[in-house]
Design a protein around this motif. Structure first.
Motif, PDB file in Angstrom:
ATOM      1  N   VAL A  83       0.838  -1.206   0.000  1.00 22.00           N
ATOM      2  CA  VAL A  83       0.000   0.000   0.000  1.00 22.00           C
ATOM      3  C   VAL A  83       0.873   1.257   0.000  1.00 22.00           C
ATOM      4  O   VAL A  83       0.615   2.203  -0.747  1.00 22.00           O
ATOM      5  N   ASN A  84       1.898   1.285   0.825  1.00 24.04           N
ATOM      6  CA  ASN A  84       2.781   2.456   0.874  1.00 24.04           C
ATOM      7  C   ASN A  84       3.451   2.715  -0.471  1.00 24.04           C
ATOM      8  O   ASN A  84       3.558   3.864  -0.912  1.00 24.04           O
ATOM      9  N   ILE A  85       3.898   1.652  -1.128  1.00 20.47           N
ATOM     10  CA  ILE A  85       4.531   1.819  -2.434  1.00 20.47           C
ATOM     11  C   ILE A  85       3.507   2.303  -3.463  1.00 20.47           C
ATOM     12  O   ILE A  85       3.792   3.208  -4.254  1.00 20.47           O
ATOM     13  N   LEU A  86       2.318   1.713  -3.462  1.00 23.25           N
ATOM     14  CA  LEU A  86       1.280   2.145  -4.401  1.00 23.25           C
ATOM     15  C   LEU A  86       0.936   3.619  -4.198  1.00 23.25           C
ATOM     16  O   LEU A  86       0.737   4.358  -5.166  1.00 23.25           O
ATOM     17  N   LYS A  87       0.880   4.072  -2.962  1.00 22.63           N
ATOM     18  CA  LYS A  87       0.597   5.484  -2.690  1.00 22.63           C
ATOM     19  C   LYS A  87       1.720   6.380  -3.191  1.00 22.63           C
ATOM     20  O   LYS A  87       1.459   7.459  -3.724  1.00 22.63           O
ATOM     21  N   LYS A  88       2.971   5.944  -3.026  1.00 23.61           N
ATOM     22  CA  LYS A  88       4.104   6.720  -3.542  1.00 23.61           C
ATOM     23  C   LYS A  88       4.019   6.851  -5.060  1.00 23.61           C
ATOM     24  O   LYS A  88       4.501   7.823  -5.638  1.00 23.61           O
ATOM     25  N   MET A  89       3.415   5.868  -5.701  1.00 24.77           N
ATOM     26  CA  MET A  89       3.270   5.862  -7.155  1.00 24.77           C
ATOM     27  C   MET A  89       1.992   6.581  -7.594  1.00 24.77           C
ATOM     28  O   MET A  89       1.675   6.612  -8.776  1.00 24.77           O
ATOM     29  N   ASN A  90       1.237   7.133  -6.653  1.00 26.71           N
ATOM     30  CA  ASN A  90      -0.053   7.787  -6.913  1.00 26.71           C
ATOM     31  C   ASN A  90      -1.084   6.827  -7.491  1.00 26.71           C
ATOM     32  O   ASN A  90      -1.964   7.226  -8.255  1.00 26.71           O
ATOM     33  N   LEU A  91      -0.990   5.564  -7.127  1.00 33.02           N
ATOM     34  CA  LEU A  91      -1.981   4.553  -7.520  1.00 33.02           C
ATOM     35  C   LEU A  91      -2.915   4.346  -6.331  1.00 33.02           C
ATOM     36  O   LEU A  91      -3.021   3.268  -5.742  1.00 33.02           O
ATOM     37  N   ASN A  92      -3.596   5.428  -5.986  1.00 29.03           N
ATOM     38  CA  ASN A  92      -4.389   5.459  -4.762  1.00 29.03           C
ATOM     39  C   ASN A  92      -5.594   4.522  -4.788  1.00 29.03           C
ATOM     40  O   ASN A  92      -5.971   3.988  -3.752  1.00 29.03           O
ATOM     41  N   GLN A  93      -6.204   4.323  -5.957  1.00 32.41           N
ATOM     42  CA  GLN A  93      -7.349   3.413  -6.018  1.00 32.41           C
ATOM     43  C   GLN A  93      -6.907   1.974  -5.743  1.00 32.41           C
ATOM     44  O   GLN A  93      -7.569   1.245  -5.023  1.00 32.41           O
ATOM     45  N   MET A  94      -5.781   1.587  -6.308  1.00 28.93           N
ATOM     46  CA  MET A  94      -5.267   0.242  -6.041  1.00 28.93           C
ATOM     47  C   MET A  94      -4.909   0.090  -4.567  1.00 28.93           C
ATOM     48  O   MET A  94      -5.179  -0.952  -3.959  1.00 28.93           O
ATOM     49  N   ALA A  95      -4.309   1.117  -3.988  1.00 29.63           N
ATOM     50  CA  ALA A  95      -3.965   1.082  -2.566  1.00 29.63           C
ATOM     51  C   ALA A  95      -5.230   0.960  -1.722  1.00 29.63           C
ATOM     52  O   ALA A  95      -5.291   0.178  -0.773  1.00 29.63           O
ATOM     53  N   SER A  96      -6.247   1.712  -2.088  1.00 23.54           N
ATOM     54  CA  SER A  96      -7.518   1.663  -1.369  1.00 23.54           C
ATOM     55  C   SER A  96      -8.169   0.284  -1.481  1.00 23.54           C
ATOM     56  O   SER A  96      -8.694  -0.247  -0.499  1.00 23.54           O
ATOM     57  N   ASP A  97      -8.118  -0.294  -2.687  1.00 25.91           N
ATOM     58  CA  ASP A  97      -8.674  -1.640  -2.881  1.00 25.91           C
ATOM     59  C   ASP A  97      -7.994  -2.641  -1.955  1.00 25.91           C
ATOM     60  O   ASP A  97      -8.646  -3.480  -1.337  1.00 25.91           O
ATOM     61  N   LEU A  98      -6.683  -2.550  -1.848  1.00 25.72           N
ATOM     62  CA  LEU A  98      -5.956  -3.474  -0.984  1.00 25.72           C
ATOM     63  C   LEU A  98      -6.259  -3.208   0.483  1.00 25.72           C
ATOM     64  O   LEU A  98      -6.383  -4.141   1.275  1.00 25.72           O
ATOM     65  N   GLN A  99      -6.426  -1.950   0.864  1.00 30.32           N
ATOM     66  CA  GLN A  99      -6.732  -1.632   2.258  1.00 30.32           C
ATOM     67  C   GLN A  99      -8.101  -2.151   2.681  1.00 30.32           C
ATOM     68  O   GLN A  99      -8.337  -2.371   3.858  1.00 30.32           O
ATOM     69  N   GLU A 100      -8.996  -2.344   1.726  1.00 27.42           N
ATOM     70  CA  GLU A 100     -10.315  -2.891   2.036  1.00 27.42           C
ATOM     71  C   GLU A 100     -10.292  -4.406   2.164  1.00 27.42           C
ATOM     72  O   GLU A 100     -11.311  -5.019   2.472  1.00 27.42           O
ATOM     73  N   CYS A 101      -9.148  -4.988   1.952  1.00 23.31           N
ATOM     74  CA  CYS A 101      -8.977  -6.438   2.022  1.00 23.31           C
ATOM     75  C   CYS A 101      -9.347  -6.941   3.417  1.00 23.31           C
ATOM     76  O   CYS A 101      -8.962  -6.348   4.418  1.00 23.31           O
ATOM     77  N   PRO A 102     -10.079  -8.045   3.505  1.00 24.82           N
ATOM     78  CA  PRO A 102     -10.522  -8.541   4.812  1.00 24.82           C
ATOM     79  C   PRO A 102      -9.455  -9.309   5.591  1.00 24.82           C
ATOM     80  O   PRO A 102      -9.727  -9.794   6.677  1.00 24.82           O
ATOM     81  N   PHE A 103      -8.236  -9.370   5.081  1.00 26.00           N
ATOM     82  CA  PHE A 103      -7.198 -10.109   5.769  1.00 26.00           C
ATOM     83  C   PHE A 103      -6.630  -9.294   6.923  1.00 26.00           C
ATOM     84  O   PHE A 103      -6.858  -8.103   7.021  1.00 26.00           O
ATOM     85  N   GLN A 104      -5.865  -9.918   7.751  1.00 24.51           N
ATOM     86  CA  GLN A 104      -5.353  -9.290   8.960  1.00 24.51           C
ATOM     87  C   GLN A 104      -4.025  -8.562   8.713  1.00 24.51           C
ATOM     88  O   GLN A 104      -3.033  -8.821   9.366  1.00 24.51           O
ATOM     89  N   PHE A 105      -4.041  -7.634   7.761  1.00 23.42           N
ATOM     90  CA  PHE A 105      -2.859  -6.813   7.523  1.00 23.42           C
ATOM     91  C   PHE A 105      -2.759  -5.770   8.625  1.00 23.42           C
ATOM     92  O   PHE A 105      -3.751  -5.338   9.194  1.00 23.42           O
ATOM     93  N   VAL A 106      -1.546  -5.338   8.916  1.00 21.50           N
ATOM     94  CA  VAL A 106      -1.331  -4.219   9.818  1.00 21.50           C
ATOM     95  C   VAL A 106      -1.222  -2.977   8.972  1.00 21.50           C
ATOM     96  O   VAL A 106      -0.430  -2.924   8.032  1.00 21.50           O
ATOM     97  N   TRP A 107      -2.053  -1.964   9.219  1.00 22.61           N
ATOM     98  CA  TRP A 107      -2.020  -0.738   8.441  1.00 22.61           C
ATOM     99  C   TRP A 107      -1.340   0.315   9.257  1.00 22.61           C
ATOM    100  O   TRP A 107      -0.949   1.289   8.984  1.00 22.61           O
TER     101      TRP A 107
END
Length: 107
Positions: A83-107
């Protein structure tokens, strides 16, 4: 059908795959792979370049990026790295899609 659509039950903005062939039995790696595979060639090179600050280039050149991310940062933290790399690349929609993932990622 797109893997994120299967996981989240919603359409996504990127291209789709016709089957789940090629996906692993690990849903975390599958979600990360789905995001990365939807990058065009130029964005993928930029992604790997930005990842180079976290993982030695010698390893990145020879390994699958997702496997290496999960091995280096664990499943729990790998989502945050991507997500951090995608945001640095201004791929915010992809980052947002991953952040909505139901897995137990640490944000």
């Amino acid at each position: 059908m797109h893997l994120l659509q299967l996981v989240f039950g919603k359409p996504t903005t990127s291209h789709t795959v016709s089957s789940l062939e090629g996906f692993t039995t690990n849903p975390v790696q599958d979600a990360l792979s789905d995001i990365i595979e939807n990058l065009n060639e130029a964005d993928f090179k930029k992604f790997k370049h930005l990842l180079k600050g976290e993982i030695p280039w010698s390893k990145l050149e020879k390994a699958d990026a997702i496997d290496l991310i999960v091995q280096t940062f664990t499943e729990k933290f790998s989502g945050k790295v991507v997500v951090n790399i995608l945001k640095k690349m201004n791929l915010n929609q992809m980052a947002s899609d991953l952040q909505e993932c139901p897995f137990q990622f640490v944000w």
